[in-house]
Design a protein around this motif. Structure first.
Motif, PDB file in Angstrom:
ATOM      1  N   VAL A 155      61.665   9.563 107.801  1.00 38.91           N
ATOM      2  CA  VAL A 155      62.079   8.489 108.765  1.00 38.91           C
ATOM      3  C   VAL A 155      61.413   8.867 110.259  1.00 38.91           C
ATOM      4  CG1 VAL A 155      64.051   7.083 109.752  1.00 38.91           C
ATOM      5  CG2 VAL A 155      63.820   7.678 107.115  1.00 38.91           C
ATOM      6  N   GLN A 178      63.256   5.678 114.984  1.00 42.03           N
ATOM      7  CA  GLN A 178      64.220   4.930 114.173  1.00 42.03           C
ATOM      8  C   GLN A 178      65.465   5.462 114.710  1.00 42.03           C
ATOM      9  OE1 GLN A 178      63.631   2.383 112.180  1.00 42.03           O
ATOM     10  NE2 GLN A 178      61.683   2.296 112.324  1.00 42.03           N
ATOM     11  N   GLN A 203      66.675   3.717 104.751  1.00 32.72           N
ATOM     12  CA  GLN A 203      65.333   3.937 104.522  1.00 32.72           C
ATOM     13  C   GLN A 203      64.979   5.015 103.526  1.00 32.72           C
ATOM     14  OE1 GLN A 203      63.010   3.029 108.035  1.00 32.72           O
ATOM     15  NE2 GLN A 203      65.055   3.057 109.136  1.00 32.72           N
ATOM     16  N   ARG A 226      65.648   4.487  99.824  1.00 28.67           N
ATOM     17  CA  ARG A 226      64.505   3.694  99.089  1.00 28.67           C
ATOM     18  C   ARG A 226      63.503   4.356  98.867  1.00 28.67           C
ATOM     19  NH1 ARG A 226      66.561  -0.514 102.936  1.00 28.67           N
ATOM     20  NH2 ARG A 226      64.780   0.115 104.366  1.00 28.67           N
ATOM     21  N   ARG A 227      63.124   5.271  99.932  1.00 31.81           N
ATOM     22  CA  ARG A 227      61.788   6.212 100.068  1.00 31.81           C
ATOM     23  C   ARG A 227      61.824   7.378  98.511  1.00 31.81           C
ATOM     24  NH1 ARG A 227      59.753   7.193 105.950  1.00 31.81           N
ATOM     25  NH2 ARG A 227      59.655   4.969 106.702  1.00 31.81           N
ATOM     26  N   ALA A 249      57.024  -2.657 104.881  1.00 33.65           N
ATOM     27  CA  ALA A 249      57.934  -1.426 105.306  1.00 33.65           C
ATOM     28  C   ALA A 249      58.791  -1.182 104.281  1.00 33.65           C
ATOM     29  CB  ALA A 249      59.037  -1.983 106.453  1.00 33.65           C
TER      30      ALA A 249
END
Length: 283
Positions: A174, A178, A200, A203-204, A282
């Motif tokens: 990230v 951010q 984030q 999810r990655r 994204a």
């Protein structure tokens, strides 16, 4: 022809792509069928095939051992569910501890790093023996500790060390902007981590997390080393009773059926993440 209708050139390109796709599919099916036939002929024409078939692929022995192996597999599934949840929770804590900034958090970072280095370096089978037989020897309680619990603890410790590194890689991926943006809005470090960074990061790293889950589905059978009557132990008992190895094949097929849906889910998640990256969406 309206402006929304595809042009003749585009239609011809679509027909060409569809034709190539059908041809590729047929070629793949044909080559797979030929390979399967050749493999079948090679195996069945081997000199020892009749004895191997009777020893490993006996239908009657498989049918007789199936209920006991299924009952043991239910224990593996329960252990897997508990171990997966505990692994995710512990791994996330360890990953967050390793990403703490500032000298005041050095002891926690060292503790988390030592945890990862220790349990990622010890083979799972060795850790099962150490926890399964070492912890009861300490006599924390007068009653006997269930070996299922000890085996689950060993699984959680081993896989938490691996999964924590997956989480840490996702957190580090990230962009720092951010975090800075979240802090500029007045969020604390914990709030920015919870509301901005971790969603984030998770999810990655979903595809590698699913791959680790597939690996855990297989390794959960190792708890049989401590004595619980799981699928592997049930197959061992049936094999010794029938003087036949077919129950092991039954257990192996059941584990394959258990892991295939998760493996396909992992492939789908990986392909979906790749499409998002290529499209510039994204994560």
């Amino acid at each position: 022809m309206s402006l929304q209708d595809p042009s003749p050139l585009e239609l011809s390109r679509r027909r060409l792509r569809a034709s190539r796709s059908r041809r590729s599919t047929l070629t793949a099916l044909a080559s797979t069928l030929v390979f399967a036939v050749v493999l079948y002929l090679v195996i069945t024409n081997a000199p020892g095939w009749p004895r191997t078939q009777q020893t490993f692929f006996n239908p009657q022995v498989a049918w007789d051992s199936l209920p006991k192996v299924l009952e043991g597999l239910w224990l593996n599934i329960r252990v897997l569910a508990v171990a997966a949840v505990c692994t995710l929770a512990l791994a996330l804590v360890v990953a967050v501890l390793r990403t703490l900034r500032g000298p005041v958090w050095l002891p926690l970072r060292l503790l988390a790093t030592g945890f990862v280095d220790l349990f990622r370096g010890i083979p799972l089978i060795v850790l099962l023996y150490l926890i399964g037989f070492g912890v009861p020897a300490l006599r924390f309680t007068d009653s006997r500790i269930d070996p299922v619990i000890l085996g689950t603890v060993a699984l959680v410790l081993t896989y938490a060390a691996y999964v924590s590194e997956v989480f840490r890689a996702g957190i580090d991926s990230v962009h720092p902007s951010q975090r800075l943006g979240a802090r500029s809005l007045g969020l604390s470090y914990g709030q920015s981590m919870k509301l901005v960074v971790l969603p984030q990061a998770v999810r990655r790293v979903t595809p590698p997390l699913l791959n680790d889950f597939v690996a855990m589905q297989k390794d959960v059978g190792l708890i049989s080393l401590l004595g619980p009557l799981d699928a592997v132990r049930a197959a061992q008992i049936s094999s010794q009773s029938a003087f036949n190895f077919t129950p092991y094949v039954v257990a192996a097929l059941l584990f394959v059926l258990l892991s295939v849906p998760t493996a396909r889910l992992a492939d789908w998640a990986s392909a979906r993440a790749a499409r998002r990256e290529q499209s510039g969406a994204a994560l």
